[in-house]
Design a protein around this motif. Structure first.
Motif, PDB file in Angstrom:
ATOM      1  N   ARG A  42       0.828  -1.211   0.000  1.00 12.20           N
ATOM      2  CA  ARG A  42       0.000   0.000   0.000  1.00 12.20           C
ATOM      3  C   ARG A  42       0.859   1.257   0.000  1.00 12.20           C
ATOM      4  NH1 ARG A  42      -3.457   0.604   4.764  1.00 12.20           N
ATOM      5  NH2 ARG A  42      -4.009   2.475   3.637  1.00 12.20           N
ATOM      6  N   ILE A  48      -3.468   4.673  -4.102  1.00 13.55           N
ATOM      7  CA  ILE A  48      -4.527   3.730  -3.764  1.00 13.55           C
ATOM      8  C   ILE A  48      -5.124   4.067  -2.406  1.00 13.55           C
ATOM      9  CG2 ILE A  48      -5.086   1.311  -3.390  1.00 13.55           C
ATOM     10  CD1 ILE A  48      -4.389   1.937  -6.219  1.00 13.55           C
ATOM     11  N   SER A  85      -3.792  -3.415  -0.720  1.00  6.02           N
ATOM     12  CA  SER A  85      -4.011  -2.274  -1.630  1.00  6.02           C
ATOM     13  C   SER A  85      -4.975  -2.714  -2.724  1.00  6.02           C
ATOM     14  CB  SER A  85      -2.674  -1.839  -2.243  1.00  6.02           C
ATOM     15  OG  SER A  85      -2.049  -2.929  -2.893  1.00  6.02           O
ATOM     16  N   GLY A  86      -6.222  -2.995  -2.367  1.00  9.86           N
ATOM     17  CA  GLY A  86      -7.164  -3.527  -3.343  1.00  9.86           C
ATOM     18  C   GLY A  86      -6.904  -5.005  -3.554  1.00  9.86           C
ATOM     19  N   GLY A 117      -9.131  -1.382  -7.251  1.00 11.22           N
ATOM     20  CA  GLY A 117      -8.994  -0.526  -6.089  1.00 11.22           C
ATOM     21  C   GLY A 117     -10.151  -0.636  -5.120  1.00 11.22           C
ATOM     22  N   ALA A 123      -7.643   0.277 -10.811  1.00 11.65           N
ATOM     23  CA  ALA A 123      -6.890   1.375 -10.221  1.00 11.65           C
ATOM     24  C   ALA A 123      -5.775   1.816 -11.158  1.00 11.65           C
ATOM     25  CB  ALA A 123      -6.299   0.944  -8.884  1.00 11.65           C
ATOM     26  N   ALA A 125      -2.495   3.120 -10.898  1.00 18.47           N
ATOM     27  CA  ALA A 125      -1.439   3.286  -9.900  1.00 18.47           C
ATOM     28  C   ALA A 125      -0.108   2.904 -10.516  1.00 18.47           C
ATOM     29  CB  ALA A 125      -1.722   2.421  -8.679  1.00 18.47           C
TER      30      ALA A 125
END
Length: 532
Positions: A42, A48, A85-86, A117, A123, A125
């Motif tokens: 994360r 995120i 993180s998701g 996410g 997401a 990212a």
């Protein structure tokens, strides 16, 4: 052996700890960091948001896969948690004509995965390996075949077990010496520090070393498997039973809502689910398998349920593991520490730091002890110089390389191709530069320079996060995100520690001792290298 048991064990302890001590240092550092790999996953993706509704992420993952890979052979969906993180989803495409069906999460293609996410959407990212890099590195190393790396790490771990046992035997006053820490006493001070860090977490060191060997037992001791089984698939079927494979029928059928499956599985298992595999999605023969979270039990051999993917009917439950499989699963679970809560992970982390200091102090103690025996400490022989500079390159250089890895995560362009690889390349580039400097410049200067640079870089990371990201220390505390705030605070603490260590080394003045029977006084430095 004519010198007695303790003396022979001292010889064994010294050389088993030295010959592969630098590999052990890397393993301890990376493995200790890996206890917080979910948090680092994360932290290294500051874009995120924290997951607050795991089922929303699961629904988003199912919707994405249904649109992206409706005809895939299988989907793999880790169930998100507040630590994650998701969820990083994977899928395996249907094999082409003449191509064998592939199994496995990665599917062999770089375009068969996506990050979902907290909002249930794909997401956007930065590409990073995050904390997973340290987890894999501590037993797979890098830039070398996995099989060679695991043999090397396995052999180093065996040497570690030998060093621990022989160390307990040879130090008959080890537990009394644990309460003794003499400062400014040269070799005696280093030995006190080595003993203290070893005894402080001795059961932990023994447990981690032995269970680490258990995780590699099929590689290191394959004879029982070879003698009793003809192929790997039959062994896997016994150790990791799965439901019978159902072939695709070709008749389209809607897949059941995976949230319903997850809820029913958690009710039956009495624990959270951690992983969902869907085979033949969108077909009448679809199957959904759910694994129990490893964080809910000691053993890593978690129960598994399989459902009909259309009706949601339970069709298979994994049988209870045998005694041997349950024992192996418990040992692997102890090693990984996934069952531990926040407090337990902190204990693992702190004991891992103690183990790292134990290995590092043992390597330095070897040079400190032998320098006092050299005819001319200012001009040591080649073997001594190699060990001394390897200590600087590994003990001083690897932490600096890790700091470079974290800074690469923050500074490399988000759109850079193969960005995750370049983060890892940065670590090894920084380490290589530090190693070259360690072998060409004076060790005393390099200890100070490397530790000071590491401290400054680590301490500056939380400051950068406050200025350049939305996930800085104060912002994380404001929203109650203790995981990210804890990582920033820990980095600041380690940064301060490295700076103080560099300052301590820079101010040290070696003790001067006079050897009897010599015509002149000989400077006998007791820290890291002879003064010039």
């Amino acid at each position: 052996m004519s010198r007695g048991l303790r003396q022979s064990q001292a010889f064994l302890h010294t050389w088993s700890g030295l010959l592969l001590g630098w590999i052990l240092f890397l393993v301890f550092v990376a493995g200790t960091i890996a206890f917080w790999r979910e948090g680092l996953n994360r932290w290294m993706r500051p874009e995120i948001a924290r997951v607050e509704q795991p089922m929303r992420v699961l629904a988003g993952a199912q919707g994405f896969l249904a649109g992206k890979a409706p005809d895939a052979a299988s989907w793999f969906i880790p169930v998100a948690t507040e630590r994650s993180s998701g969820t990083q989803v994977f899928w395996v495409p249907q094999p082409r004509p003449g191509e064998e069906k592939r199994r496995g999460r990665r599917g062999g293609r770089g375009d068969t995965q996506a990050l979902i996410g907290a909002d249930g959407r794909v997401a956007q990212a930065r590409d990073t390996r995050g904390g997973e890099f340290f987890y894999r590195f501590h037993f797979d190393l890098h830039y070398m075949p996995v099989l060679w790396a695991r043999w090397l790490v396995g052999f180093a771990t065996m040497m570690m077990l030998v060093a621990i046992i022989s160390g307990v035997i040879t130090h008959k006053k080890i537990f009394r010496d644990f309460f003794t820490l003499r400062r400014e006493k040269g070799q005696r001070s280093w030995l006190d520090g080595h003993n203290a860090t070893a005894v402080l977490a001795l059961p932990f060191h023994l447990m981690m070393t032995y269970t680490g060997l258990v995780t590699l037992m099929a590689l290191l001791m394959p004879w029982a498997v070879v003698a009793n089984y003809t192929d790997d698939s039959s062994v896997s079927a016994i150790l990791f039973p799965t439901a019978a494979v159902v072939e695709r029928t070709g008749r389209a059928a809607p897949l059941i809502d995976l949230r319903r499956i997850a809820a029913d599985a958690e009710r039956r298992l009495g624990a959270p689910a951690s992983f969902i595999e869907v085979s033949n999605p969108g077909d009448a023969a679809a199957r959904v398998s759910v694994s129990q979270s490893a964080g809910s039990m000691l053993s890593s051999r978690t129960p598994r349920l399989t459902y009909d993917g259309v009706s949601g009917r339970l069709v298979w439950r994994s049988p209870p593991p045998g005694a041997a499989a349950e024992t192996a699963g418990a040992m692997i679970g102890l090693h990984a520490g996934r069952f531990a809560g926040t407090g337990g992970r902190w204990l693992y982390f702190l004991f891992g730091i103690a183990g790292t200091l134990m290995v590092a102090s043992g390597l330095v103690l070897w040079t400190v002890k032998r320098r006092e025996r050299l005819p001319d400490p200012a001009r040591p022989h080649v073997g001594f110089r190699i060990v001394e500079r390897l200590n600087v390159a590994v003990i001083g250089g690897f932490p600096l390389a890790i700091a470079g890895f974290f800074w690469a995560n923050r500074l490399l362009p988000v759109t850079l191709g193969r960005r995750a690889d370049w983060e890892m390349h940065t670590l090894f580039i920084v380490w290589a530069v530090a190693a070259v400097m360690a072998f060409t410049l004076r060790p005393a200067r390099m200890w100070v320079a490397l530790f000071a640079a590491t401290g400054v870089l680590l301490a500056a990371l939380p400051v950068y996060d406050v200025v350049a990201t939305d996930r800085g220390l104060f912002a994380s505390l404001a929203v109650g995100d203790g995981m990210i705030a804890g990582i920033d605070a820990t980095m600041a603490g380690f940064g301060a520690g490295f700076v103080l260590l560099a300052r301590r080394i820079a101010r040290h003045r070696p003790t001067v001792r006079v050897r009897a029977g010599r015509s002149r006084a000989v400077a006998q430095p007791v820290l890291l290298e002879p003064a010039e």
